[in-house]
Design an enzyme around this catalytic site. Structure first.
Site, PDB file in Angstrom:
ATOM      1  N   ASP A   1      -6.796   0.721  -9.764  1.00 31.24           N
ATOM      2  CA  ASP A   1      -6.569   1.222 -11.126  1.00 31.24           C
ATOM      3  C   ASP A   1      -6.571   0.117 -12.187  1.00 31.24           C
ATOM      4  O   ASP A   1      -6.402   0.406 -13.375  1.00 31.24           O
ATOM      5  CB  ASP A   1      -5.288   2.073 -11.220  1.00 31.24           C
ATOM      6  CG  ASP A   1      -4.105   1.480 -10.482  1.00 31.24           C
ATOM      7  OD1 ASP A   1      -4.215   0.359  -9.957  1.00 31.24           O
ATOM      8  OD2 ASP A   1      -3.048   2.148 -10.442  1.00 31.24           O
TER       9      ASP A   1
ATOM     10  N   HIS B   1       5.603   2.167  -5.095  1.00 29.20           N
ATOM     11  CA  HIS B   1       6.733   2.324  -6.026  1.00 29.20           C
ATOM     12  C   HIS B   1       8.018   2.808  -5.353  1.00 29.20           C
ATOM     13  O   HIS B   1       9.043   2.959  -6.017  1.00 29.20           O
ATOM     14  CB  HIS B   1       6.369   3.290  -7.157  1.00 29.20           C
ATOM     15  CG  HIS B   1       5.275   2.774  -8.050  1.00 29.20           C
ATOM     16  ND1 HIS B   1       5.356   1.559  -8.679  1.00 29.20           N
ATOM     17  CD2 HIS B   1       4.063   3.294  -8.392  1.00 29.20           C
ATOM     18  CE1 HIS B   1       4.253   1.349  -9.387  1.00 29.20           C
ATOM     19  NE2 HIS B   1       3.445   2.383  -9.222  1.00 29.20           N
TER      20      HIS B   1
ATOM     21  N   ASP C   1      -2.863  -3.545  -7.036  1.00 33.27           N
ATOM     22  CA  ASP C   1      -2.789  -2.357  -7.889  1.00 33.27           C
ATOM     23  C   ASP C   1      -2.468  -2.801  -9.326  1.00 33.27           C
ATOM     24  O   ASP C   1      -1.826  -3.835  -9.540  1.00 33.27           O
ATOM     25  CB  ASP C   1      -1.685  -1.429  -7.355  1.00 33.27           C
ATOM     26  CG  ASP C   1      -1.621  -0.089  -8.073  1.00 33.27           C
ATOM     27  OD1 ASP C   1      -2.192   0.883  -7.564  1.00 33.27           O
ATOM     28  OD2 ASP C   1      -0.986  -0.024  -9.160  1.00 33.27           O
TER      29      ASP C   1
HETATM   30  C1  SP5 Z   1       0.477   4.296  -7.412  1.00 37.23           C
HETATM   31  C2  SP5 Z   1       0.325   4.211  -8.892  1.00 37.23           C
HETATM   32  O1  SP5 Z   1      -0.669   3.688  -9.380  1.00 37.23           O
HETATM   33  N1  SP5 Z   1       1.299   4.756  -9.607  1.00 37.23           N
HETATM   34  C3  SP5 Z   1       1.231   4.604 -11.008  1.00 37.23           C
HETATM   35  C4  SP5 Z   1       2.121   5.533 -11.676  1.00 37.23           C
HETATM   36  C5  SP5 Z   1       2.212   5.186 -13.113  1.00 37.23           C
HETATM   37  N2  SP5 Z   1       2.230   6.346 -13.878  1.00 37.23           N
HETATM   38  C6  SP5 Z   1       2.710   6.086 -15.195  1.00 37.23           C
HETATM   39  C7  SP5 Z   1       2.370   7.239 -16.026  1.00 37.23           C
HETATM   40  C8  SP5 Z   1       2.706   6.969 -17.435  1.00 37.23           C
HETATM   41  C9  SP5 Z   1       2.312   8.105 -18.301  1.00 37.23           C
HETATM   42  N3  SP5 Z   1       0.972   8.525 -18.109  1.00 37.23           N
HETATM   43  C10 SP5 Z   1       0.600   9.524 -19.026  1.00 37.23           C
HETATM   44  C11 SP5 Z   1      -0.449  10.403 -18.456  1.00 37.23           C
HETATM   45  C12 SP5 Z   1      -0.079  11.834 -18.651  1.00 37.23           C
HETATM   46  N4  SP5 Z   1      -0.661  12.620 -17.602  1.00 37.23           N
HETATM   47 ZN    ZN Z   2      -1.094   1.777  -9.970  1.00 44.46          ZN
END
Ligand code: SP5
Ligand code: ZN
Length: 373
Positions: A316, A190, A226
């Site tokens: 993921d 990212h 991913d």
């Molecule tokens: C490397 C990778 O897989 N990064 C992904 C990041 C995405 N995160 C988004 C999170 C959106 C909100 N999640 C809510 C969980 C609260 N802990």
């Molecule tokens: Zn991811």
């Protein structure tokens, strides 16, 4: 899924793996555990971070039990890193935590991580120069585009260790190994040239691709499996024809991170026109459609005549993962590995996301087994 144990009849020593398979060399570093996110601040709420050190500990434990050759990273200089990232971003990441503690924020107002409060969006600046602010609490929004990617005492050391892990994996491949796996953390896809976010600080996969270019590969393909679109890697190579980027991911238009990138009409720009390929997928997509998309990405890399491959290996998209609604199985990951192995290219796999601790190890093992051909 496991490589069958074979015994040569004429040999006293059991041979644990088929010598013809491309068994991955695994590169790791103690440094990668030193980043402790502390929290993710999402919609203003402080929640526990999901990108934790236990992720790489679990993956390594599984790979160790399955007799991979696991090696420590060697130290590398900054030359490739500074060709991928703005030196200002690097200097900021290196110094941010110390500046934050020196400014007293840990005691008052009681914030133990560097958290942005103000981001200089293009709309705010409206053409004014993007100055480097004096105050650390303002600088915190100068290089970071979200509130989930906090900086603590070990963050820089871990992010820089992940670069050493990545460059060591590249070294193994340039010296003739067909497949190396960089067990990196924090992840990287990212991060753009000058902005970090999405639990990522430095773009490991982009550094791998650039290092392979510098080692003599005329064209390098990055394939990102991913669950999320790798907006950083896409942006870094968007204008270039010599590093191609292909990704399948949860559709940003369905409301998923990174929201602003990952659409199918993003095909590259200038010399890079046509070299970028995005395949957004609907929530609940499972093995069949996901693997068809992997095949399209492989065909794209092949059509553009890449001579080396970087796999942004996030796991993921798996059924049990809490961070995405895709539903890929362990067998699906192994099949994806096989599809990519069929390209027959020297390959560096770089760990990205994957957050379901109980299944991380077997998902990575399955993918590496598939990548072994
Ligand atoms: C490397 C990778 O897989 N990064 C992904 C990041 C995405 N995160 C988004 C999170 C959106 C909100 N999640 C809510 C969980 C609260 N802990
Ligand atoms: Zn991811």
């Amino acid at each position: 899924m496991r490589v069958p144990i074979t015994h040569k009849l004429w040999d006293a020593e059991p041979v644990t793996h088929d010598a013809s398979a491309r068994r991955a060399i695994v590169v790791r570093s103690d440094g990668c555990a030193l980043h402790v996110p502390g929290a993710e601040i999402w919609v203003g709420v402080r929640t526990p971070g999901t990108e934790v050190a236990e992720r790489v500990e679990r993956i390594e434990a599984t790979l160790d039990a399955r007799d991979y050759n696991i090696v420590n990273a060697d130290g590398h200089g900054d030359s490739v890193l500074v060709s991928i990232h703005d030196p200002g971003l690097i200097t900021y990441l290196q110094s941010a935590y110390e500046r934050w503690t020196d400014a007293g924020f840990v005691a008052d107002p009681g914030q133990d991580r560097v958290v942005p409060y103000l981001m200089p969006t293009p709309g705010m600046l409206d053409g004014l120069p993007e100055r480097e602010p004096t105050a650390i609490h303002a600088a915190a929004g100068r290089w970071c585009y979200d509130t989930m990617t906090l900086i603590g005492p070990g963050t820089w050391t871990a992010a820089r260790a992940a670069i050493d892990v990545t460059l060591t994996a590249v070294d193994h491949v340039t010296k003739g190994a067909p497949l190396a796996y960089a067990l990196t953390r924090p992840p990287g896809h990212h991060v753009t040239r000058s902005a970090f976010g999405g639990s990522c600080y430095l773009n490991n996969a982009a550094v791998a691709a650039q290092a392979l270019r510098e080692a003599g590969h005329e064209r390098v393909a990055v394939i990102d499996i991913d669950a999320h679109h790798g907006n950083g890697t896409q942006a870094i190579f968007y204008d270039r024809a010599d590093v191609t980027y292909g990704s399948l991911h949860i559709d940003p238009a369905a409301g998923w991170f990174p929201h602003y990138a990952g659409f199918a009409d993003e095909r590259g720009r200038g010399a890079g026109t046509g070299a970028n390929l995005n395949i957004p997928l609907a929530p609940e997509t499972g093995d069949d459609l996901w693997l068809k998309a992997v095949e399209q990405l492989a065909a794209h890399a092949s059509a553009l005549q890449a001579s080396a491959l970087v796999v942004s290996l996030g796991v993921d998209a798996a059924l049990d993962d809490p961070e995405s609604p895709l539903r890929v199985s362990v067998d699906g990951y192994e099949s994806a590995g096989r599809i990519l192995a069929a390209l027959g290219l020297p390959t560096v796999a770089v760990q990205e996301g994957g957050y379901h601790l109980d299944t991380l190890g077997k998902l990575v093992d399955a993918t590496l087994t598939g990548l072994g051909g």
